[in-house]
Design an enzyme around this catalytic site. Structure first.
Site, PDB file in Angstrom:
ATOM      1  N   GLN A  64      37.386  41.847  43.123  1.00  0.00           N
ATOM      2  CA  GLN A  64      37.349  40.489  42.572  1.00  0.00           C
ATOM      3  C   GLN A  64      38.141  40.449  41.272  1.00  0.00           C
ATOM      4  O   GLN A  64      37.585  40.596  40.195  1.00  0.00           O
ATOM      5  CB  GLN A  64      35.890  40.074  42.345  1.00  0.00           C
ATOM      6  CG  GLN A  64      35.700  38.643  42.002  1.00  0.00           C
ATOM      7  CD  GLN A  64      36.073  37.704  43.137  1.00  0.00           C
ATOM      8  OE1 GLN A  64      35.968  38.029  44.303  1.00  0.00           O
ATOM      9  NE2 GLN A  64      36.543  36.540  42.775  1.00  0.00           N
ATOM     10  N   PHE A  65      39.469  40.269  41.383  1.00  0.00           N
ATOM     11  CA  PHE A  65      40.317  40.302  40.190  1.00  0.00           C
ATOM     12  C   PHE A  65      39.975  39.202  39.192  1.00  0.00           C
ATOM     13  O   PHE A  65      40.267  39.331  38.004  1.00  0.00           O
ATOM     14  CB  PHE A  65      41.800  40.227  40.576  1.00  0.00           C
ATOM     15  CG  PHE A  65      42.273  38.861  40.974  1.00  0.00           C
ATOM     16  CD1 PHE A  65      42.852  38.024  40.037  1.00  0.00           C
ATOM     17  CD2 PHE A  65      42.139  38.415  42.276  1.00  0.00           C
ATOM     18  CE1 PHE A  65      43.291  36.764  40.394  1.00  0.00           C
ATOM     19  CE2 PHE A  65      42.574  37.161  42.646  1.00  0.00           C
ATOM     20  CZ  PHE A  65      43.143  36.324  41.699  1.00  0.00           C
ATOM     21  N   THR A  66      39.336  38.130  39.622  1.00  0.00           N
ATOM     22  CA  THR A  66      39.020  37.040  38.698  1.00  0.00           C
ATOM     23  C   THR A  66      38.045  37.450  37.611  1.00  0.00           C
ATOM     24  O   THR A  66      37.920  36.759  36.596  1.00  0.00           O
ATOM     25  CB  THR A  66      38.474  35.806  39.450  1.00  0.00           C
ATOM     26  OG1 THR A  66      37.295  36.175  40.155  1.00  0.00           O
ATOM     27  CG2 THR A  66      39.507  35.261  40.425  1.00  0.00           C
TER      28      THR A  66
END
Length: 111
Positions: A78-80
Site C-alpha cells: 500500500q504505497f499510499t
C-alpha cells in the site's frame, strides 16, 4: 516503512472479481515501503508485527502474538501509506519506493 495492522477473523483481497489473497484468523497488514527503507528495516518490522501481543489469552488479556496463536497474515502492499500531506490538498508520493525496490523489500518482509 509503515504498517497498519488489524486483527481479523478472516480477510481477502479481490481483484477484478478474483480472490488473489486470503487469510483466516490472524492479521491484515497494509505495508508501505519508502525509498529510504532497507532490508534490515523490513526484517525488523516483520519481527515486530508477528510478535505484537494483541491477541487475548485464556484470561482475556492481550498477551498473545500471531506466533503464539499460530495465525496467518495477509500482507497488502500500500504505497499510499508513504504519502506526504504537508503541503496543500494533493498528497505527494515522491518518498515511496519505486516498484522494483518496493517489491524486493515487500518480499523481505514476507520472508
Amino acid at each position: 516503512m509503515r504498517a497498519v495492522v488489524q486483527r481479523v477473523s478472516r480477510a481477502r483481497v479481490v481483484v477484478a472479481g478474483e480472490t488473489v489473497g486470503a487469510t483466516g484468523p490472524g492479521l491484515c497488514v497494509l505495508l508501505g515501503v519508502a525509498a529510504s527503507d532497507t532490508r534490515d528495516g523490513a526484517e525488523r518490522l516483520a519481527g515486530k508485527v508477528v510478535r505484537l501481543r494483541i491477541f487475548e489469552n485464556e484470561s482475556g488479556k492481550f498477551d498473545r502474538s500471531l506466533l503464539d496463536i499460530g495465525g496467518e497474515a495477509l500482507v497488502v502492499s500500500q504505497f499510499t501509506l508513504i504519502a506526504d500531506t504537508a503541503k496543500g490538498n494533493r498528497p505527494s508520493f515522491s518518498d515511496a519506493a519505486p516498484p522494483e525496490q518496493a517489491e524486493a523489500l515487500y518480499e523481505a518482509f514476507l520472508a
